[in-house]
Enzyme design. Sequence first.
Site, PDB file in Angstrom:
ATOM      1  N   SER A 190       0.804  -1.228   0.000  1.00  0.00           N
ATOM      2  CA  SER A 190       0.000   0.000   0.000  1.00  0.00           C
ATOM      3  C   SER A 190       0.832   1.271   0.000  1.00  0.00           C
ATOM      4  CB  SER A 190      -0.938  -0.003   1.205  1.00  0.00           C
ATOM      5  OG  SER A 190      -0.191  -0.113   2.399  1.00  0.00           O
ATOM      6  N   HIS A 218      -5.348  -4.289  -1.606  1.00  0.00           N
ATOM      7  CA  HIS A 218      -5.126  -3.199  -2.562  1.00  0.00           C
ATOM      8  C   HIS A 218      -5.070  -3.723  -4.001  1.00  0.00           C
ATOM      9  CE1 HIS A 218      -4.560   0.344  -0.004  1.00  0.00           C
ATOM     10  NE2 HIS A 218      -4.051  -0.485   0.882  1.00  0.00           N
ATOM     11  N   LYS A 249     -12.354  -1.332   0.384  1.00  0.00           N
ATOM     12  CA  LYS A 249     -11.563  -0.495  -0.526  1.00  0.00           C
ATOM     13  C   LYS A 249     -12.256  -0.456  -1.897  1.00  0.00           C
ATOM     14  CE  LYS A 249      -7.285  -0.524   2.018  1.00  0.00           C
ATOM     15  NZ  LYS A 249      -6.956  -1.576   3.007  1.00  0.00           N
TER      16      LYS A 249
END
Length: 415
Positions: A190, A218, A249
């Site tokens: 990240s 991610h 996310k």
Amino acid sequence: MGYSDTVRKIYQDQIQDIKDAGLFKQERFIHSTQAADIEVEFPAGAGVKKAINMCANNYLGLSSHPEVVAAAHAGLDHRGYGMSSVRFICGTQDIHRELEQRVTKFLGTEDTILFPSCMDANAGVFEAILTNEDVMISDRLVHASIIDGIRLCGAMHDTFKHSNMKHLEKKLELHNDKRLKVVITDGVFSMDGDTAKLDEMADLCDKYDAMLFVDDSHASGFIGKTGRGTHEKCDIMGRVDIITTTFGKALGGASGGCVSGRKEIVEMCRQKARPYLFSNTIAPVVVSGVLKVLEILSKSTERRDKLEANTEYWRKGLTEAGFVLKEGDTPIVPVMLFNAKLSQDFSNDLFDLGIYAIGFFFPVVPKGQARIRTQISAGHEIHHLDQALDAFIKVGKKYDILGKTKNEIIQMYGA
Ligand SMILES: *Cc1c(COP(=O)(O)O)cnc(C)c1O
């Protein structure tokens, strides 16, 4: 005695120490939905200002997508608000099972189990499947939640240097006598936006009879040709034994996470993982939203394709303007400033120009590697990126860092 002045003073002093070290985190209040265009109150009590959000994990722009919101509304109507129970008592609905099956299909695994968050998935999984006869070998830069999960597990722990396959192999040789070995990594890291060398890791795992664990928080939804994740990008679909990921996310951005992988491992989590057994799972309204997200992503790659094009545009613009970037091809684009104070000043100046992007510095990133981490979204239009680019260039000129090398910037501002 109770909460005496002495007790209070202990905490007040610690809070002051955090402030003195320049590490005090202040939250910004968003008065709008999460999107490319947001309305932000910062500092607290100041007026609300319009800004372009350049630092959300809203990679696919689905956080406020009308179809997702509508599906969540429908879920609320049909399955209610709360479960008031953990899964194994009376907290499982048909839609929870449906979501697990849909995630399994999307990630190309054998089975999936939902957790309240990916933090909880990582906290629970290792303890559920390993004993003190086993070893966990993790990349040195894995996410904090993985580190906590490792701490909660009785198996031996060792690390290898970030993305260093020679070092990993050495550690696999060293621990060859253990009953079970798990190699642990993030799919996309990240802070730097770099991708783990999953193909090489999978080969090493085969060679040494180790399991491969990937946290794809991610990556799920947008990395790889059809957005399945890092295993798709590295062409090793079906070879990752344990994937953990978040729905907080790209996949709608609300909350929730899962462990997806070998069916026995998923079953072990269902029987033994403590955050699964002792905490309520994802609320029905969120389950309904994530189901819609997966439906949207399975129909078309339009959003991840747009994200890829936006990312290329943004990287090219910043590079041509003369910024120092971390190399990479993911939507995490760190603009390197090296000096901690410069990263804060730069971020504040950007905000004055209507661009919301946070500066990161030690201990979130190593000392001397302060940066503005920008994150691109399919929710951005070219005009957002152009406006943000203009602001970056203005502020870059103010601090005279455009076209300067890393060493030159460090000479000017210190590291
Ligand atoms: C964000 C993140 C998590 C935590 O996800 P939550 O679902 O919000 O708990 C875990 N691992 C990684 C790598 C992350 O980036």
